[in-house]
Design a protein around this motif. Structure first.
Motif, PDB file in Angstrom:
ATOM      1  N   GLU A  11      -8.644   8.452 -10.515  1.00 24.90           N
ATOM      2  CA  GLU A  11      -9.854   7.658 -10.230  1.00 24.90           C
ATOM      3  C   GLU A  11      -9.524   6.537  -9.243  1.00 24.90           C
ATOM      4  N   LEU A  12      -8.289   6.025  -9.344  1.00 25.43           N
ATOM      5  CA  LEU A  12      -7.873   4.950  -8.435  1.00 25.43           C
ATOM      6  C   LEU A  12      -7.868   5.468  -6.998  1.00 25.43           C
ATOM      7  N   MET A  13      -7.373   6.696  -6.812  1.00 23.62           N
ATOM      8  CA  MET A  13      -7.316   7.253  -5.459  1.00 23.62           C
ATOM      9  C   MET A  13      -8.723   7.433  -4.886  1.00 23.62           C
ATOM     10  N   ARG A  14      -9.684   7.731  -5.767  1.00 25.51           N
ATOM     11  CA  ARG A  14     -11.068   7.881  -5.266  1.00 25.51           C
ATOM     12  C   ARG A  14     -11.633   6.526  -4.839  1.00 25.51           C
ATOM     13  N   GLU A  15     -11.182   5.489  -5.544  1.00 26.65           N
ATOM     14  CA  GLU A  15     -11.723   4.152  -5.291  1.00 26.65           C
ATOM     15  C   GLU A  15     -11.077   3.494  -4.073  1.00 26.65           C
ATOM     16  N   LEU A  16      -9.787   3.855  -3.855  1.00 23.69           N
ATOM     17  CA  LEU A  16      -8.992   3.164  -2.834  1.00 23.69           C
ATOM     18  C   LEU A  16      -9.397   3.503  -1.410  1.00 23.69           C
ATOM     19  N   GLY A  17      -9.374   2.468  -0.546  1.00 24.12           N
ATOM     20  CA  GLY A  17      -9.571   2.728   0.869  1.00 24.12           C
ATOM     21  C   GLY A  17      -8.236   2.739   1.591  1.00 24.12           C
ATOM     22  N   GLU A  18      -7.260   2.022   1.034  1.00 22.35           N
ATOM     23  CA  GLU A  18      -6.001   1.841   1.768  1.00 22.35           C
ATOM     24  C   GLU A  18      -4.861   1.564   0.797  1.00 22.35           C
ATOM     25  N   MET A  19      -3.692   2.145   1.104  1.00 22.25           N
ATOM     26  CA  MET A  19      -2.504   1.840   0.308  1.00 22.25           C
ATOM     27  C   MET A  19      -1.361   1.564   1.281  1.00 22.25           C
ATOM     28  N   LYS A  20      -0.685   0.428   1.109  1.00 17.75           N
ATOM     29  CA  LYS A  20       0.395   0.077   2.048  1.00 17.75           C
ATOM     30  C   LYS A  20       1.677  -0.137   1.268  1.00 17.75           C
ATOM     31  N   LEU A  21       2.695   0.625   1.642  1.00 15.08           N
ATOM     32  CA  LEU A  21       3.989   0.529   0.969  1.00 15.08           C
ATOM     33  C   LEU A  21       4.979  -0.142   1.915  1.00 15.08           C
TER      34      LEU A  21
END
Ligand code: SF4
Length: 305
Positions: free
Chosen positions: A192-202
């Protein structure tokens, strides 16, 4: 019996630097010299420095308020400290010797950058580890610390607001298995988090020296029938090495010193690998090697290590 010592043993660069700064401070100081907490996670080295005059301060800020520090030198160890602790020490008249490892400083800067850019910060690691405590201090506690997917799921269950941007860093010494499982967990355990997320920065904050030791540990464990990991009981990077080796199914012992080894603990092993944590002196590795060689010859000491 074949005994192989890993290539990456002895102090890591960050620990070497902290010990050099401690020696210099002890040689030049006119007043007291303290380290904030044990300077490294190795009781033998800590005892040696205590013998040269290095005293240990408690890490809790309320305890520091009770101790006279005017004119004292206080060594900030390689894990770093929160800015609030640095301010408190300076207000109480101490002079700081900053031995924070440059790799740890990079993690602190990465955390501040991500929070400054509006990312919800996740730190993969142990919330109680001093390095993580210091990182949190640099972002005003504005981060989630997770060490397993269970904690990740729990955070998701109780989170108060939607998350559009996630920033990720790790405690510099976490093991690759934990790192990978948390990244997998972000995608698979809380889809569900991946559906909500617009961006992930590592931002990669893992320590190169630690990674080299971990990679070597995995290979050594596959090629041996016993692994002996040498390091302080409270050293997290030593524990990560133990865990990595244990995942291969190879019998893995963690010892602080050679005296803990017995013929029984070695059993029938014929190929033994010896590894060391980042705060384990090379001399402890040599002693373990000699003890293993001695046990393999039924008690007579080998000529040299
Ligand atoms: S293990 Fe790596 S990050 Fe930690 S002190 Fe050593 S060099 Fe620095």
């Amino acid at each position: 019996m074949e005994i192989k010592i890993a290539r990456y043993v002895g102090f890591c660069p960050g620990v070497r630097r902290a010990l050099r700064l401690a020696d210099e401070a002890l040689a030049s100081a006119e007043g007291k010299v303290f380290s904030l907490g044990p300077i490294i996670h190795n009781p033998r080295v800590v005892e040696e420095l205590r013998g040269k005059g290095l005293e240990i301060l408690p890490e809790e800020e309320h305890a520091l308020r009770e101790i006279p520090l005017k004119g004292a030198l206080v060594i900030v160890r390689s894990h770093g400290i929160p800015p609030s602790t640095a301010r408190l020490l300076q207000e109480r008249g101490a002079l700081l010797v900053d031995a924070t490892c440059p790799t740890v400083k990079k993690a602190q800067r990465a955390a501040m950058r991500l929070v400054g850019e509006g990312y919800r910060l996740f730190v993969i690691g142990d919330a109680k580890h001093p390095e993580v405590v210091a990182i949190l201090g640099h972002v005003g506690g504005n981060a989630e610390v997770i060490k397993d997917t269970q904690e990740l799921k729990e955070w998701w269950r109780v989170r108060a607001e939607k998350v559009r941007k996630v920033g990720l860093i790790a405690q510099t010494t976490v093991d690759l298995l934990m790192f990978r499982s948390l990244l997998d967990g972000l995608i698979n355990d809380v889809p569900e988090l991946m559906r909500e997320l617009g961006e992930m920065k590592l931002i990669n904050t893992l320590c190169r020296n630690t990674l080299a030791r971990q990679t070597e540990a995995l290979k050594a464990a596959f090629e041996s029938d016993l692994v002996v990991v040498v390091g302080g009981r409270n050293s997290s990077n030593t524990e990560f090495l133990r865990k990595i080796c244990a995942t291969t199914g190879t019998r893995t012992l963690k010892v602080e010193c050679a005296e803990e080894l017995t013929a029984d603990s070695i059993g029938e092993a014929s190929r033994i690998a010896v590894l060391g944590g980042a705060s384990t002196p090379a001399s402890s590795i040599d002693e373990v090697y000699r003890k293993l060689a001695e046990l393999s010859t039924g008690g007579s000491a080998p000529a040299d290590a």
